[in-house]
Write a protein that holds these residues in place. Structure first.
Motif, PDB file in Angstrom:
ATOM      1  N   ALA A  23       0.833  -1.207   0.000  1.00  0.00           N
ATOM      2  CA  ALA A  23       0.000   0.000   0.000  1.00  0.00           C
ATOM      3  C   ALA A  23       0.864   1.251   0.000  1.00  0.00           C
ATOM      4  CB  ALA A  23      -0.934  -0.004   1.209  1.00  0.00           C
ATOM      5  N   ASN A  86       3.659  11.732  -8.650  1.00  0.00           N
ATOM      6  CA  ASN A  86       3.031  10.787  -7.711  1.00  0.00           C
ATOM      7  C   ASN A  86       1.550  11.178  -7.585  1.00  0.00           C
ATOM      8  OD1 ASN A  86       3.113  13.089  -5.964  1.00  0.00           O
ATOM      9  ND2 ASN A  86       5.187  12.506  -5.388  1.00  0.00           N
ATOM     10  N   ALA A  87       0.814  10.445  -6.762  1.00  0.00           N
ATOM     11  CA  ALA A  87      -0.610  10.759  -6.594  1.00  0.00           C
ATOM     12  C   ALA A  87      -0.790  12.104  -5.898  1.00  0.00           C
ATOM     13  CB  ALA A  87      -1.291   9.655  -5.787  1.00  0.00           C
ATOM     14  N   THR A  88       0.118  12.423  -4.978  1.00  0.00           N
ATOM     15  CA  THR A  88       0.014  13.691  -4.245  1.00  0.00           C
ATOM     16  C   THR A  88       0.038  14.886  -5.198  1.00  0.00           C
ATOM     17  OG1 THR A  88       1.131  12.673  -2.374  1.00  0.00           O
ATOM     18  CG2 THR A  88       1.098  15.072  -2.415  1.00  0.00           C
ATOM     19  N   LEU A  91      -3.243  15.008  -7.100  1.00  0.00           N
ATOM     20  CA  LEU A  91      -4.367  15.474  -6.276  1.00  0.00           C
ATOM     21  C   LEU A  91      -4.278  16.986  -6.036  1.00  0.00           C
ATOM     22  CD1 LEU A  91      -4.380  12.439  -3.842  1.00  0.00           C
ATOM     23  CD2 LEU A  91      -6.326  13.134  -5.257  1.00  0.00           C
ATOM     24  N   HIS A 112      -6.636  10.738   2.807  1.00  0.00           N
ATOM     25  CA  HIS A 112      -5.187  10.825   2.994  1.00  0.00           C
ATOM     26  C   HIS A 112      -4.820  12.311   3.117  1.00  0.00           C
ATOM     27  CE1 HIS A 112      -0.925  10.373   1.726  1.00  0.00           C
ATOM     28  NE2 HIS A 112      -1.043   9.126   2.126  1.00  0.00           N
ATOM     29  N   SER A 114      -2.787  13.837   1.467  1.00  0.00           N
ATOM     30  CA  SER A 114      -2.560  14.437   0.147  1.00  0.00           C
ATOM     31  C   SER A 114      -3.852  15.011  -0.425  1.00  0.00           C
ATOM     32  CB  SER A 114      -1.918  13.438  -0.816  1.00  0.00           C
ATOM     33  OG  SER A 114      -2.681  12.283  -0.872  1.00  0.00           O
ATOM     34  N   VAL A 159     -11.793   9.270  -1.493  1.00  0.00           N
ATOM     35  CA  VAL A 159     -10.838   8.189  -1.704  1.00  0.00           C
ATOM     36  C   VAL A 159     -11.615   6.950  -2.164  1.00  0.00           C
ATOM     37  CG1 VAL A 159     -10.887   7.228   0.680  1.00  0.00           C
ATOM     38  CG2 VAL A 159      -8.780   7.147  -0.645  1.00  0.00           C
ATOM     39  N   ALA A 161     -10.471   3.577  -1.967  1.00  0.00           N
ATOM     40  CA  ALA A 161     -10.327   2.636  -0.837  1.00  0.00           C
ATOM     41  C   ALA A 161      -9.394   3.280   0.169  1.00  0.00           C
ATOM     42  CB  ALA A 161      -9.758   1.308  -1.294  1.00  0.00           C
ATOM     43  N   ASN A 163      -6.546   3.907   2.721  1.00  0.00           N
ATOM     44  CA  ASN A 163      -5.233   3.282   2.885  1.00  0.00           C
ATOM     45  C   ASN A 163      -5.025   2.820   4.320  1.00  0.00           C
ATOM     46  OD1 ASN A 163      -5.093   6.127   3.555  1.00  0.00           O
ATOM     47  ND2 ASN A 163      -2.914   5.807   3.882  1.00  0.00           N
ATOM     48  N   ASP A 188      -9.653   9.682  -5.488  1.00  0.00           N
ATOM     49  CA  ASP A 188      -8.267   9.328  -5.171  1.00  0.00           C
ATOM     50  C   ASP A 188      -8.169   7.800  -5.265  1.00  0.00           C
ATOM     51  OD1 ASP A 188      -5.898   8.637  -4.024  1.00  0.00           O
ATOM     52  OD2 ASP A 188      -6.226   9.678  -2.123  1.00  0.00           O
ATOM     53  N   ALA A 190      -5.412   6.030  -5.407  1.00  0.00           N
ATOM     54  CA  ALA A 190      -4.045   5.595  -5.101  1.00  0.00           C
ATOM     55  C   ALA A 190      -4.005   4.134  -4.641  1.00  0.00           C
ATOM     56  CB  ALA A 190      -3.426   6.502  -4.040  1.00  0.00           C
ATOM     57  N   GLN A 191      -5.039   3.699  -3.905  1.00  0.00           N
ATOM     58  CA  GLN A 191      -5.019   2.329  -3.366  1.00  0.00           C
ATOM     59  C   GLN A 191      -5.758   1.321  -4.257  1.00  0.00           C
ATOM     60  OE1 GLN A 191      -3.243   1.130  -0.957  1.00  0.00           O
ATOM     61  NE2 GLN A 191      -2.400   3.109  -0.359  1.00  0.00           N
ATOM     62  N   SER A 211      -1.186   6.870  -8.059  1.00  0.00           N
ATOM     63  CA  SER A 211       0.271   6.717  -8.138  1.00  0.00           C
ATOM     64  C   SER A 211       0.579   5.688  -9.221  1.00  0.00           C
ATOM     65  CB  SER A 211       0.835   6.159  -6.828  1.00  0.00           C
ATOM     66  OG  SER A 211       0.190   6.703  -5.708  1.00  0.00           O
ATOM     67  N   HIS A 213       3.423   3.918  -8.747  1.00  0.00           N
ATOM     68  CA  HIS A 213       4.360   3.018  -8.067  1.00  0.00           C
ATOM     69  C   HIS A 213       3.691   2.094  -7.049  1.00  0.00           C
ATOM     70  CE1 HIS A 213       4.266   5.357  -4.268  1.00  0.00           C
ATOM     71  NE2 HIS A 213       3.959   6.347  -5.081  1.00  0.00           N
ATOM     72  N   LYS A 214       2.360   2.153  -6.962  1.00  0.00           N
ATOM     73  CA  LYS A 214       1.673   1.234  -6.031  1.00  0.00           C
ATOM     74  C   LYS A 214       1.078   0.105  -6.874  1.00  0.00           C
ATOM     75  CE  LYS A 214       0.499   5.026  -2.880  1.00  0.00           C
ATOM     76  NZ  LYS A 214       1.100   4.940  -1.563  1.00  0.00           N
TER      77      LYS A 214
HETATM   78  C1  LIG Z   1      -5.166   6.951  -0.433  1.00  0.00           C
HETATM   79  C2  LIG Z   1      -3.856   7.588  -0.805  1.00  0.00           C
HETATM   80  N1  LIG Z   1      -3.859   8.760  -1.453  1.00  0.00           N
HETATM   81  C3  LIG Z   1      -2.719   9.365  -1.833  1.00  0.00           C
HETATM   82  C4  LIG Z   1      -1.498   8.813  -1.568  1.00  0.00           C
HETATM   83  C5  LIG Z   1      -0.252   9.528  -1.999  1.00  0.00           C
HETATM   84  O1  LIG Z   1       0.443   8.754  -2.947  1.00  0.00           O
HETATM   85  P1  LIG Z   1       1.916   9.157  -3.415  1.00  0.00           P
HETATM   86  O2  LIG Z   1       2.823   8.739  -2.326  1.00  0.00           O
HETATM   87  O3  LIG Z   1       2.126   8.423  -4.696  1.00  0.00           O
HETATM   88  O4  LIG Z   1       1.914  10.625  -3.606  1.00  0.00           O
HETATM   89  C6  LIG Z   1      -1.435   7.593  -0.888  1.00  0.00           C
HETATM   90  C7  LIG Z   1      -0.124   6.995  -0.537  1.00  0.00           C
HETATM   91  O5  LIG Z   1       0.040   6.264   0.380  1.00  0.00           O
HETATM   92  C8  LIG Z   1      -2.649   6.945  -0.513  1.00  0.00           C
HETATM   93  O6  LIG Z   1      -2.644   5.784   0.128  1.00  0.00           O
END
Ligand SMILES: Cc1ncc(COP(=O)(O)O)c(C=O)c1O
Length: 397
Positions: A23, A86-88, A91, A112, A114, A159, A161, A163, A188, A190-191, A211, A213-214
């Motif tokens: 995750a 990245n996802a951050t 977002l 999250h 972010s 979101v 799911a 995290n 979001d 990301a998960q 992201s 990379h997940k």
């Molecule tokens: C739900 C969620 N949103 C956003 C992020 C941010 O992802 P990144 O680290 O790729 O910016 C994460 C990372 O753990 C996440 O779990």
């Protein structure tokens, strides 16, 4: 207690770790990802700038990855996928690019940081934010989200799911209701991207961030924002795009509108390989495998006395991140002992989601989070469970 060398022959044959922190970032990556990055690094020209052969090749690396993203998410026009680091970053671009002073936003209490931090920043700029509380299992009710819509609501951020609890949120119902009211939606993912089917031809979401990379199994330094055509969005960063160089105004066409500066074509080459692997395997197959492992985890954890698991009990209602606590022990201590004693790597603490933990009642210590990935084996889950039993009851070890 080692990674199967089948998938990543570049790894040492025996790695004394069991990696259960997918995750945070996925590991290992499919075979070929690291090789593609190394190969691209050796021949990378500046994508989209010069017109020579190496520049065009790097531009193609980006294009191929973009096309595969579009295929994976059921979208015909790949130009609507904007690369981010990245996802951050994705977002932040979505939230700060869509909201204006006086706007109202609806979000959940399990976001999250972010999402929450950019929203709090926007509050200082005159945006109003309603945070809809989730239930004890980490799930937010669609009807509560919809009841929070107002005349000034411009955006719903949710979101897919959590995290922390793994709880899947009712995005379909909320997105459909928001659309009927002319409210923009941002998910979001990301998960869930890469591990749960998401079809943008069926889900009318306006913006989707994830992201690379997940669950998409690509290199760090990759992520994306999908922006549906017609959604008004102002770029956070403006500058050289390699296109319309005669103008000192940012191009308005996609993806250039939101892609300024040299893009990460080197890591995009790796992402293209992981996306091809996911497309071949099928997200539905990956999801089935992860649900089976999550079931195993939930059953195993429920049999260890003094262990409390958070989030929905039904694995169909959750992603593959599982959070738990051991009675009388600090989560950080459990995480450290798992690593020291058995080489099991998990993440303990607040997982960048203090609100998610407040919703579960696990703030401020947080939880221990175990997150299997597509290469996790049943045996690794069994080793983790037995390591935890020993931590809980050293006489059993
Ligand atoms: C739900 C969620 N949103 C956003 C992020 C941010 O992802 P990144 O680290 O790729 O910016 C994460 C990372 O753990 C996440 O779990």
């Amino acid at each position: 207690m080692f990674w199967s060398s089948r998938w990543s022959p570049d790894l040492p044959r025996r790695v004394p770790y069991i990696y259960l922190d997918n995750a945070a970032t996925s590991l290992p990556k499919p075979y070929g990802v690291a090789e593609a990055v190394a190969k691209a690094m050796r021949r990378a020209g500046n994508p989209g700038r010069s017109g020579h052969a190496l520049s065009l090749r790097s531009a193609r690396d980006l294009f191929v990855a973009r096309e595969r993203l579009a295929e994976l998410f059921g979208c015909v026009d790949s130009s609507r996928f904007v690369f981010a680091e990245n996802a951050t970053a994705a977002l932040n671009q979505a939230i700060k690019g869509v909201l204006r002073p006086g706007d109202h936003v609806v979000t959940t209490s399990v976001e999250h940081n972010s999402v929450m931090r950019p929203l709090r920043r926007m509050e200082e700029a005159g945006v109003r934010v309603t945070v809809v509380p989730a239930a004890e299992d980490g799930v937010t009710e669609a009807r509560d989200m919809i009841a929070a819509f107002r005349k000034a609501t411009r955006l719903v951020v949710m979101v897919h799911a959590s995290n922390v609890s793994g709880a899947l949120q009712p995005v379909d119902a909320v997105v459909a209701a928001a659309r009927r009211r002319g409210i923009f939606t941002l998910i979001d993912a990301a998960q869930t991207a890469g591990s749960l089917p998401i079809d943008l031809s069926a889900l009318p979401v306006d913006l989707l961030a994830a992201s690379g990379h997940k669950g998409l199994l690509g290199p760090q330094g990759t992520g994306f924002l999908f922006v549906r055509e017609g959604v008004p969005i102002v770029p956070l960063i403006e500058g050289g795009t390699g296109s319309r160089s005669e103008s000192d105004h940012q191009p308005e066409f996609f993806p250039d509108a939101l892609e300024s500066g040299t893009r990460n074509s080197v890591c995009a080459a790796g992402l293209a390989v992981s996306l091809a692997w996911i497309l071949r395997k099928g997200v539905a197959t990956i999801r089935r495998g992860e649900v089976a492992l999550t079931d195993l985890l939930l059953k195993g954890l429920s049999r260890i006395a003094g262990v409390k698991v958070y989030g929905p009990a039904d694995s169909a209602r959750r992603g593959s991140a599982v959070s738990f606590r051991v009675e009388g022990m600090d989560p950080a201590e459990v995480g450290m002992r798992l690593e020291k004693r058995s080489g099991v790597l998990v993440r303990a603490g607040l997982h960048c989601s203090p609100n998610g933990h407040r919703a579960l009642g696990t703030f401020p210590e947080g939880t221990v989070r175990v997150s299997p990935g597509p290469f996790t084996t049943r045996r690794e889950i069994a080793t983790f469970l037995s390591a935890l039993r020993t931590i809980r009851d050293p006489a059993a070890g």
